[in-house]
Scaffold this motif. Sequence first.
Motif, mmCIF file in Angstrom:
data_model
loop_
_atom_site.group_PDB
_atom_site.id
_atom_site.type_symbol
_atom_site.label_atom_id
_atom_site.label_comp_id
_atom_site.label_asym_id
_atom_site.label_seq_id
_atom_site.Cartn_x
_atom_site.Cartn_y
_atom_site.Cartn_z
ATOM 1 N N MET A 43 -14.691 -11.886 -5.030
ATOM 2 C CA MET A 43 -13.946 -11.659 -3.789
ATOM 3 C C MET A 43 -12.479 -11.470 -4.141
ATOM 4 N N VAL A 44 -11.721 -10.903 -3.236
ATOM 5 C CA VAL A 44 -10.291 -10.709 -3.475
ATOM 6 C C VAL A 44 -9.618 -12.076 -3.528
ATOM 7 N N GLN A 45 -8.943 -12.329 -4.663
ATOM 8 C CA GLN A 45 -8.325 -13.636 -4.868
ATOM 9 C C GLN A 45 -7.095 -13.467 -5.757
ATOM 10 N N LEU A 46 -6.009 -14.106 -5.388
ATOM 11 C CA LEU A 46 -4.784 -14.055 -6.176
ATOM 12 C C LEU A 46 -5.002 -14.724 -7.526
ATOM 13 N N ALA A 47 -4.679 -14.014 -8.596
ATOM 14 C CA ALA A 47 -4.788 -14.568 -9.942
ATOM 15 C C ALA A 47 -3.429 -15.027 -10.463
ATOM 16 N N ARG A 48 -2.373 -14.273 -10.107
ATOM 17 C CA ARG A 48 -1.038 -14.582 -10.605
ATOM 18 C C ARG A 48 -0.008 -13.954 -9.680
ATOM 19 N N ASN A 49 1.088 -14.638 -9.471
ATOM 20 C CA ASN A 49 2.177 -14.112 -8.652
ATOM 21 C C ASN A 49 3.496 -14.338 -9.357
ATOM 22 N N ASP A 50 4.302 -13.301 -9.421
ATOM 23 C CA ASP A 50 5.627 -13.413 -10.009
ATOM 24 C C ASP A 50 6.641 -12.783 -9.062
ATOM 25 N N GLY A 51 6.980 -13.522 -7.989
ATOM 26 C CA GLY A 51 8.079 -13.103 -7.145
ATOM 27 C C GLY A 51 7.785 -12.724 -5.710
ATOM 28 N N PHE A 52 6.547 -12.477 -5.349
ATOM 29 C CA PHE A 52 6.245 -12.097 -3.970
ATOM 30 C C PHE A 52 6.236 -13.331 -3.061
ATOM 31 N N SER A 53 6.658 -13.132 -1.819
ATOM 32 C CA SER A 53 6.618 -14.213 -0.829
ATOM 33 C C SER A 53 5.186 -14.397 -0.318
ATOM 34 N N ALA A 54 4.954 -15.497 0.359
ATOM 35 C CA ALA A 54 3.633 -15.761 0.940
ATOM 36 C C ALA A 54 3.260 -14.667 1.942
ATOM 37 N N ARG A 55 4.220 -14.203 2.711
ATOM 38 C CA ARG A 55 3.965 -13.147 3.694
ATOM 39 C C ARG A 55 3.554 -11.854 2.996
ATOM 40 N N GLU A 56 4.260 -11.510 1.918
ATOM 41 C CA GLU A 56 3.913 -10.303 1.164
ATOM 42 C C GLU A 56 2.523 -10.428 0.552
ATOM 43 N N LEU A 57 2.207 -11.585 -0.010
ATOM 44 C CA LEU A 57 0.894 -11.786 -0.621
ATOM 45 C C LEU A 57 -0.225 -11.652 0.397
ATOM 46 N N LYS A 58 0.016 -12.140 1.598
ATOM 47 C CA LYS A 58 -0.988 -12.011 2.656
ATOM 48 C C LYS A 58 -1.210 -10.538 2.995
ATOM 49 N N GLU A 59 -0.134 -9.778 3.119
ATOM 50 C CA GLU A 59 -0.252 -8.351 3.417
ATOM 51 C C GLU A 59 -0.928 -7.605 2.266
ATOM 52 N N LEU A 60 -0.552 -7.930 1.037
ATOM 53 C CA LEU A 60 -1.154 -7.282 -0.128
ATOM 54 C C LEU A 60 -2.642 -7.587 -0.210
ATOM 55 N N SER A 61 -3.003 -8.826 0.045
ATOM 56 C CA SER A 61 -4.411 -9.206 0.031
ATOM 57 C C SER A 61 -5.196 -8.402 1.060
ATOM 58 N N TYR A 62 -4.622 -8.215 2.227
ATOM 59 C CA TYR A 62 -5.270 -7.425 3.279
ATOM 60 C C TYR A 62 -5.440 -5.973 2.838
ATOM 61 N N VAL A 63 -4.404 -5.386 2.263
ATOM 62 C CA VAL A 63 -4.472 -3.987 1.800
ATOM 63 C C VAL A 63 -5.531 -3.850 0.714
ATOM 64 N N ILE A 64 -5.586 -4.804 -0.195
ATOM 65 C CA ILE A 64 -6.589 -4.767 -1.268
ATOM 66 C C ILE A 64 -7.990 -4.884 -0.680
ATOM 67 N N GLU A 65 -8.167 -5.793 0.241
ATOM 68 C CA GLU A 65 -9.480 -5.963 0.877
ATOM 69 C C GLU A 65 -9.920 -4.668 1.563
ATOM 70 N N GLU A 66 -9.001 -4.015 2.256
ATOM 71 C CA GLU A 66 -9.308 -2.773 2.964
ATOM 72 C C GLU A 66 -9.617 -1.613 2.013
#
Length: 80
Positions: A43-66
């Motif tokens: 499933m789509v799951q964050l593996a590593r983050n270097d600098g994105f905010s929680a809001r950005e990660l949520k949006e990115l996760s949605y785009v990846i899922e779509e």
Amino acid sequence: MPVILRFKGYKFFFYSNEGYPLEPIHIHVRNSGNEAKFWLVPMVQLARNDGFSARELKELSYVIEENKVLLEEAWNDYFC
């Protein structure tokens, strides 16, 4: 570094030398010096983050899922 998708200035890509043995299917996202890595399977799951905010990660996760099918197909076409 094949770029698979662009969205609001974000680049969704994978590195052409993802290691040996090959890592599980995933996608990197970069924008303005920030970078994150998301696993796509099982499933789509964050593996590593270097600098994105929680809001950005949520949006990115949605785009990846779509776009999960597109991203997985691009990975398989390149590495398999």
